[in-house]
Write an enzyme that holds these catalytic residues in place. Structure first.
Site, PDB file in Angstrom:
ATOM      1  N   ASP A 220     176.876  43.418   1.219  1.00 22.32           N
ATOM      2  CA  ASP A 220     177.535  44.461   1.974  1.00 22.32           C
ATOM      3  C   ASP A 220     176.830  44.462   3.448  1.00 22.32           C
ATOM      4  O   ASP A 220     175.587  44.324   3.585  1.00 22.32           O
ATOM      5  CB  ASP A 220     177.077  45.912   1.188  1.00 22.32           C
TER       6      ASP A 220
ATOM      7  N   HIS B 135     183.485  51.765  -6.120  1.00 21.78           N
ATOM      8  CA  HIS B 135     182.341  52.783  -6.149  1.00 21.78           C
ATOM      9  C   HIS B 135     182.578  54.024  -5.508  1.00 21.78           C
ATOM     10  O   HIS B 135     181.792  54.890  -5.567  1.00 21.78           O
ATOM     11  CB  HIS B 135     181.102  52.062  -5.687  1.00 21.78           C
ATOM     12  N   ASP B 136     183.938  54.085  -4.815  1.00 24.15           N
ATOM     13  CA  ASP B 136     184.073  55.321  -4.165  1.00 24.15           C
ATOM     14  C   ASP B 136     185.201  56.046  -4.695  1.00 24.15           C
ATOM     15  O   ASP B 136     185.713  57.518  -4.194  1.00 24.15           O
ATOM     16  CB  ASP B 136     184.367  55.009  -2.725  1.00 24.15           C
TER      17      ASP B 136
ATOM     18  N   ASP C  86     181.188  47.485   5.655  1.00 22.09           N
ATOM     19  CA  ASP C  86     181.722  48.828   5.474  1.00 22.09           C
ATOM     20  C   ASP C  86     182.432  49.514   6.595  1.00 22.09           C
ATOM     21  O   ASP C  86     181.960  49.043   8.002  1.00 22.09           O
ATOM     22  CB  ASP C  86     180.147  49.438   5.274  1.00 22.09           C
TER      23      ASP C  86
ATOM     24  N   ASP D  33     168.484  46.444 -10.667  1.00 29.84           N
ATOM     25  CA  ASP D  33     167.878  45.730  -9.708  1.00 29.84           C
ATOM     26  C   ASP D  33     168.263  44.338  -9.690  1.00 29.84           C
ATOM     27  O   ASP D  33     168.979  43.716 -10.310  1.00 29.84           O
ATOM     28  CB  ASP D  33     166.141  45.763 -10.140  1.00 29.84           C
TER      29      ASP D  33
ATOM     30  N   ASN E 185     162.775  46.456 -15.154  1.00 31.79           N
ATOM     31  CA  ASN E 185     161.642  47.053 -15.025  1.00 31.79           C
ATOM     32  C   ASN E 185     161.505  48.064 -15.716  1.00 31.79           C
ATOM     33  O   ASN E 185     160.400  48.949 -15.411  1.00 31.79           O
ATOM     34  CB  ASN E 185     160.830  46.795 -13.566  1.00 31.79           C
TER      35      ASN E 185
ATOM     36  N   ASP F 100     162.611  51.136 -14.914  1.00 34.03           N
ATOM     37  CA  ASP F 100     162.620  52.486 -14.156  1.00 34.03           C
ATOM     38  C   ASP F 100     163.901  53.229 -14.204  1.00 34.03           C
ATOM     39  O   ASP F 100     163.837  54.025 -13.269  1.00 34.03           O
ATOM     40  CB  ASP F 100     161.847  51.896 -12.671  1.00 34.03           C
TER      41      ASP F 100
ATOM     42  N   ASP G  35     168.731  46.992 -15.596  1.00 37.41           N
ATOM     43  CA  ASP G  35     167.405  47.309 -14.852  1.00 37.41           C
ATOM     44  C   ASP G  35     166.319  46.577 -15.727  1.00 37.41           C
ATOM     45  O   ASP G  35     166.106  46.726 -17.096  1.00 37.41           O
ATOM     46  CB  ASP G  35     167.280  49.018 -15.193  1.00 37.41           C
TER      47      ASP G  35
ATOM     48  N   GLU H 201     186.414  46.580   4.613  1.00 34.17           N
ATOM     49  CA  GLU H 201     186.571  47.793   4.092  1.00 34.17           C
ATOM     50  C   GLU H 201     187.438  48.954   5.346  1.00 34.17           C
ATOM     51  O   GLU H 201     186.758  49.024   6.360  1.00 34.17           O
ATOM     52  CB  GLU H 201     185.494  48.889   3.508  1.00 34.17           C
TER      53      GLU H 201
HETATM   54  C1  NOJ Z   1     181.944  53.368   2.742  1.00 35.36           C
HETATM   55  C2  NOJ Z   1     181.306  53.041   1.251  1.00 35.36           C
HETATM   56  O1  NOJ Z   1     182.221  52.465   0.501  1.00 35.36           O
HETATM   57  C3  NOJ Z   1     180.712  54.357   0.788  1.00 35.36           C
HETATM   58  O2  NOJ Z   1     180.133  54.313  -0.540  1.00 35.36           O
HETATM   59  C4  NOJ Z   1     179.942  54.713   1.655  1.00 35.36           C
HETATM   60  O3  NOJ Z   1     179.203  56.099   1.273  1.00 35.36           O
HETATM   61  C5  NOJ Z   1     180.388  54.999   3.115  1.00 35.36           C
HETATM   62  N1  NOJ Z   1     181.132  53.852   3.623  1.00 35.36           N
HETATM   63  C6  NOJ Z   1     179.397  55.160   4.455  1.00 35.36           C
HETATM   64  O4  NOJ Z   1     178.636  53.727   4.354  1.00 35.36           O
HETATM   65 CA    CA Z   2     164.698  48.641 -12.228  1.00 35.89          CA
END
Ligand code: NOJ
Ligand code: CA
Length: 548
Positions: A101, A331-332, A209, A32, A26, A28, A24, A269
């Site tokens: 993405d 991230h999932d 995605d 970014d 700035n 907040d 980050d 994905e």
């Molecule tokens: C898959 C992504 O990896 C996930 O993070 C997202 O919530 C869903 N698709 C919906 O876009």
């Molecule tokens: Ca920021």
């Protein structure tokens, strides 16, 4: 195939950045794009060659950027459009590739297309989304929902009210992410323009995605039930996923990508636990997606046989001209440092070393998730601090994704070098910033960070590890996974031809037949050591690379 002719994405190592959590600049509390730009030297220094950046486009952030309201602009929380251009240019200056993405299964409900579409049935964009009538035109009575499809993140019907047209629209993530209608030619063309827009800006490709959700059953049939809770939510997704028409879209996007110079890459994905489904989106190996994520390893625990079986299964289902890729965290899903956790800290470290060596020496393009080079663990986020819609819906079940999205700890100062000392980050840090941070690990010869750096260097300088063949000698027997990587004969005229990788996932010593060779890297013995005997005794949790 020889290394000279391999496209860059076969030999690259990707690093996924979740931009809210990287740096980050700035103050907040939200990472970014200038923050990513500031850290590009860090990424290059680690030895990475390509980035995948999770979405930073304009978004109301109902799903933290996976709900896009303008595909062609940067959300103000991440910076401005010029920052995206600078990011691409600064990557290229350093020889880094960068993919964005591409979230085109759905838009945000705040996207102007949807705002138009929901106004009236006569709107030219109405058919860009998926609708069903709520009221019978014959009887005037309220109808039942069209089928049993589920809104994944809200655990309710995927059909949502639209008063203006007296219809339901389809949204299978949150209600704020309406699914677009890929059967409509204008929608298709509009999405393809988005693809061209960023390719023209110079992006090296896309992580796409949920590709396998693009097209829905033409008859909107209900899915059969199943016993699988996660991730299938008790349904076999026969009718809302994996429709054959999706392959045509993949071929069309592939053709667009090929219109641009420089081997632009498409990485899908494929949201499924079944690797053969993921593989099918590589088509015949050169007409659909270049790479498809196989999710199986993201769910695996510390079990040598099961890990080896998943890897072999993936190789087995890919099309002949296809190319594998591997990822342990994203991230999932819970980070693998947590999934593979041992209560004993020494064992924990060795497990993360083994995992890294596996990921970086298998045949296939590796994808790292920011922070895994530090051994970053999932955070336990208290209920009051949850922000991920899945986490909130399913609490207290461990389905939420906040835990793997915590800010990158750059140092142990207040703010951890992620944000200002006085700023509260958008998500709390994982525990143990004191020990798990970039500054400390870069200064410690024995750290996991150094281990990743060494492995990345070895992979870069040995063609056999990039494009060579793979042959397994142990597939988890007695806790050992072992394989040989060998480059094609025409490949490395003067370099050594083969590298053996031995991974002892067990906590016991294990004797294995040994090649006579030299230790390239091990977490239990010196680099450069000569191995002369016929048998090699692997230390408990040893990760070893031998060159000969
Ligand atoms: C898959 C992504 O990896 C996930 O993070 C997202 O919530 C869903 N698709 C919906 O876009
Ligand atoms: Ca920021």
């Amino acid at each position: 195939m020889g290394g000279e002719t391999a496209p860059w994405w076969k030999t690259a190592v990707f690093y996924q950045i979740y931009p809210r959590s990287f740096r980050d600049t700035n103050g907040d509390g939200v990472g970014d794009l200038p923050g990513i730009i500031e850290k590009l030297d860090y990424i290059a220094d680690l030895g990475i060659s390509a980035l995948w950046v999770s979405p930073f486009f304009r978004s109301p952030m109902d799903d933290f950027g996976y709900d896009i309201s303008d595909y062609r602009d940067v959300d103000p929380s991440f910076g401005c459009f010029a920052d995206a251009r600078t990011l691409i240019a600064e990557c290229h200056k350093r020889g880094l590739k960068i993919v964005f993405d591409l979230v085109i299964n759905h838009t945000s409900d705040q996207h102007p297309w949807f705002i138009d579409a929901r106004r009236s049935k006569d709107n030219p964009r109405h058919d860009w989304y998926i609708w069903k009538p709520r009221t019978s035109p014959r009887t005037g009575k309220r109808l039942r929902k069209p089928n049993n499809w589920v809104c994944q993140f809200e655990f309710k019907s995927a059909w949502w009210d639209n008063e203006e047209t007296d219809e339901w629209y389809l949204a299978t993530f949150t209600r704020h992410q309406p699914e677009v209608n890929w059967r409509n030619p204008e929608l298709r063309a509009a999405m393809y323009d988005v693809v061209r827009f960023w390719l023209t800006e110079g992006v090296d490709g896309f992580r796409m995605d949920v590709v396998n959700w693009y097209v829905k059953d033409a008859y909107f049939r209900s899915n059969p039930l199943s016993l699988n809770a996660n991730p299938d939510i008790f349904q076999r997704h026969v009718y809302d996923r994996n429709q054959p028409e999706t392959h045509e879209i993949c071929r069309e996007i592939r053709a667009i990508a090929e219109d641009y110079p420089g081997d632009r890459v498409l990485i899908g994905e494929i949201f499924s636990r079944e690797p053969s489904i993921a593989a099918s989106y590589q088509g015949n190996g050169d007409d659909e997606l270049h790479l498809a994520f196989n999710m199986e390893l993201l769910y695996r625990k510390w079990n040598a046989k099961k890990l080896a079986a998943s890897i072999k299964k993936w190789y087995g289902v890919l099309p002949e001209r296809g190319w594998p890729n591997f990822t342990l965290s994203n991230h999932d899903q819970p980070r693998h440092a947590t999934r593979f956790q041992s209560k004993n800290p020494a064992t924990q470290k060795k497990r993360t070393q083994i995992a890294a060596m596996l990921l970086l020496t298998l045949k296939g393009t590796p994808f790292l998730y920011y922070g895994e080079e530090l051994g970053l663990q999932n955070a336990k986020i208290p209920r009051a601090e949850l922000v991920d819609p899945t986490g909130i819906t399913f609490w207290p079940l461990p389905m939420g994704r906040d835990g793997e999205r915590t800010p990158m700890p750059w140092n142990a100062d207040p703010g951890a070098g992620f944000t200002d000392a006085k700023t509260k980050p958008w998500l709390r840090f994982s525990a143990d910033v004191e020990n798990t941070n970039v500054r400390r690990e870069q200064n410690d010869e024995t750290s996991l960070w150094r281990w990743y750096q060494a492995l990345l260097g070895i992979r870069r300088s040995h063609q056999s590890l990039q494009t060579g063949t793979i042959e397994f000698s142990f597939e988890g027997q007695r806790g050992v996974i072992a394989y040989r990587r060998q480059s094609a004969p025409e490949g490395e005229a003067e370099c050594p031809k083969a590298i053996d990788c031995y991974l002892n996932l067990s906590n016991k010593s294990r004797a294995v037949p040994s090649p006579k060779g030299t230790v390239l890297l091990s977490n239990s013995r010196e680099t450069g050591m000569k191995l002369e005997s016929k048998t090699l005794v692997l230390a408990p949790h040893e990760a070893l690379l031998v060159i000969f």
